[in-house]
Enzyme design. Structure first.
Site, short mmCIF file in Angstrom:
data_model
loop_
_atom_site.label_atom_id
_atom_site.label_comp_id
_atom_site.label_asym_id
_atom_site.label_seq_id
_atom_site.Cartn_x
_atom_site.Cartn_y
_atom_site.Cartn_z
CG LEU A 123 -1.31 -8.83 2.55
CD1 LEU A 123 -1.67 -8.36 1.15
CD2 LEU A 123 0.20 -8.82 2.75
CG HIS B 92 1.89 -6.38 4.84
ND1 HIS B 92 1.18 -6.96 5.85
CD2 HIS B 92 3.13 -6.92 4.89
CE1 HIS B 92 1.94 -7.82 6.50
NE2 HIS B 92 3.13 -7.82 5.94
CB SER C 246 3.10 -7.13 14.08
OG SER C 246 3.58 -8.46 14.02
CB SER C 247 1.10 -10.91 10.53
OG SER C 247 1.19 -10.22 9.29
#
Length: 285
Positions: free
Chosen positions: A34, A38, A187-188
């Protein structure tokens, strides 16, 4: 106190209680790792619902055979801490076996142009995996509202079509792209980037912002936007373009030569082994 569920039965039992009480339910589906993007979804869900479910599940069916399923970041302890801090009521973190108990699969698939262009052209099974897992989560959680980010613009349109066609009684809430201070979309997968690659990746947000300025100044030729953004990205030696494209919204059909109405300008670019996506909306204000 935030509840953590790992099995379908645990989740179902709690959702039955929540529904019986007549509470509104907000759902935030994630694959974990997260970040602030998120967090914005969770905050919005908490503000507008009585009970908020965050799901953390790295969904294997939306990864292709050569993609990063095994190396995708998994940070469950940190994710649980953040979800609790933001006010989530429940986190559902199932195993793959829990979500896919049978080897013979039932699929949910949106067909047509929506899933054939952009990411669908190089990831042919990706959106089938997305639609299937989101359908499962809708059935389990019974959300009043479900929250998704505009960064995954094609996914948003696919899910809108699925909700409409399958008569899901849920409101989709689409939140704006959250960016770093320097413009990189959250972005992850940003964690995969080397320092040099991350610096190079700034060209994505920068070129899209310039394209929007051109639109405001009167440019309307679709090819002009594609050529401009492609040219800007090509200046970065570490960038390898997957696609730069313009499609009409909401159906993702090819626009006429002159953009009329709302269109999506979308990019997918590799920096080293890391594939990043970004987009902006071109529309009359």
């Amino acid at each position: 106190m935030m509840i953590v569920c790992h099995t379908v039965d645990e989740l179902r039992n709690k959702i039955k209680q929540v529904c019986k009480a007549g509470a509104s339910i907000g759902l935030v589906p994630t694959m974990g790792a997260l970040h602030e993007g998120h967090a914005a979804l969770i905050k919005a869900a908490v503000e507008n619902n009585d009970f908020v479910v965050v799901t953390i599940f790295v969904n294997p069916t939306q990864f292709g055979p050569t993609e990063d399923l095994d190396s995708y970041p998994r940070t469950l302890d940190a994710d649980l801490s953040l979800a609790k801090q933001l006010g989530a009521s429940l986190v559902f973190a199932p195993s793959a076996q829990a979500m896919y108990p049978s080897e013979e699969m039932t699929w949910v698939e949106v067909t047509g142009n929506l899933t054939k262009v952009l990411c669908g052209s190089s990831r042919p099974t990706h959106f089938r995996g997305v639609a299937t897992i989101v359908s499962k989560l809708f059935n389990l959680v019974k959300p009043t509202r479900a929250y998704f980010g505009q960064k995954d613009a094609q996914q948003v349109q696919v899910l809108k079509r699925m909700v409409k066609d399958l008569f899901f009684d849920v409101e989709l809430v689409i939140m704006p792209i959250i960016r770093e201070a320097d413009g990189l979309a959250k972005s992850s997968r940003n964690a995969y980037l080397s320092k040099e690659e991350r610096q190079a990746a700034l060209v994505l947000g920068r070129s899209l912002e310039k394209a929007q300025e051109q639109f405001k100044q009167g440019e309307r030729k679709a090819k002009a936007f594609i050529d401009f953004v492609s040219g800007e990205i090509a200046k970065e030696r570490l960038a390898k373009i997957d696609y730069v494209a313009v499609y009409q919204l909401p159906d993702l059909k090819q626009p006429s030569a002159i953009i009329n109405g709302q269109s999506l300008l979308a990019v997918a670019v590799y920096f080293g082994q890391t594939r990043l996506i970004d987009n902006c909306i071109l529309e009359e204000r």
